[in-house]
Design a protein around this motif. Structure first.
Motif: not given
Ligand code: MN
Length: 257
Positions: A82, A108, A110, A139, A159, A226
């Motif tokens: 995404f 999250e 990452e 994220d 998001k 993640t």
């Protein structure tokens, strides 16, 4: 080299972080010829910006098996992507704004790959040569919106809020991404802990796969997914993502006013 971007009196500028925590001016571009210039000052005295200005912010979902399990999702047979808009980007030390219209906002941690040299249909064996370096990312995800839209097969709203993509503090250009320790702390308490060797689809695979259908451009960032341990944040919280060889990305959660 560890480079970063900061707000100088003359506007955004690139800098180089030395091993003593001192930032120097970067003359030229991290994407081309450059050299280290005059000393600017200690890292903690500068207002950091996202370390690059990416044309695209590409994210990978469900890329650690333990996170697939905690999400009650099916193991992916191919990388699942995404995107976030550039307006979601924010830097180390800045605020994550908790939206008024969400009540479940998760962190999250990452690993983020920064593309240095663009391309299409990049073979996996050549993929790492297209990477400029690596940074830490968070994220940030509004799960209430994410769940509603994913029930219909879509993913953007949950998001994409402003400040939902903190990146930084630096991009390390001399790093092997294959087995780095990654950890997330919320108010000092460890919530996520893994190694990048646990990625289902590793960095070369992601770059090669993405470039089959997207032209990758210098500065594009790929947020690689993640690990388990995702959970909620609330206004006032301090969230830190630490990756071995890069440093600590720290942000404070503030309510939307
Ligand atoms: Mn993610």
């Amino acid at each position: 080299m560890k480079f970063l971007r900061y707000q100088s009196p003359h506007g955004p500028a690139y800098g180089v972080l030395d091993s003593n925590g001192i930032v120097h001016a970067l003359e030229g571009s991290p994407f081309g010829d450059n050299r280290t210039g005059a000393q600017v000052g200690p890292l903690e005295e500068l207002r950091l910006l996202p370390p690059v200005e990416p044309p695209k912010v590409i994210c990978v979902g469900l890329n650690y098996a333990d996170h697939v399990a905690e999400s009650n999702a099916k193991m992916p047979e191919m990388p699942l992507y995404f995107m976030k808009p550039r307006t979601a980007l924010t830097g180390h030390g800045s605020a994550i704004v908790y939206p008024k219209d969400s009540t479940i906002v998760h962190y999250e941690a990452e690993l983020v790959a920064v593309i240095g040299r663009g391309g299409r249909r990049i073979p996996e064996a050549e993929a790492l040569r297209h990477v400029l370096g690596y940074t830490c990312g968070n994220d940030v995800s509004a799960r209430d919106w994410q769940r509603k839209e994913m029930a219909q097969g879509f993913l953007l709203h949950g998001k994409a809020y402003d400040t939902f993509a903190p990146l930084g503090p630096v991009v390390n250009t001399d790093l092997d991404p294959s087995d780095l320790a990654i950890e997330l702390r919320l108010n000092g308490e460890v919530k996520q802990k893994s190694r990048t060797s646990q990625l289902i689809f590793n960095v070369p695979r992601l770059i090669s796969d993405l470039s089959q259908f997207i032209t990758l451009e210098p500065g594009d960032v790929i947020m690689t997914g993640t690990t388990s341990g995702v959970g909620p944040m609330k206004p006032g919280d301090v969230v830190e993502v630490e990756i071995e060889g890069i440093g600590v990305l720290r942000n404070t959660v503030v309510p939307e006013t």
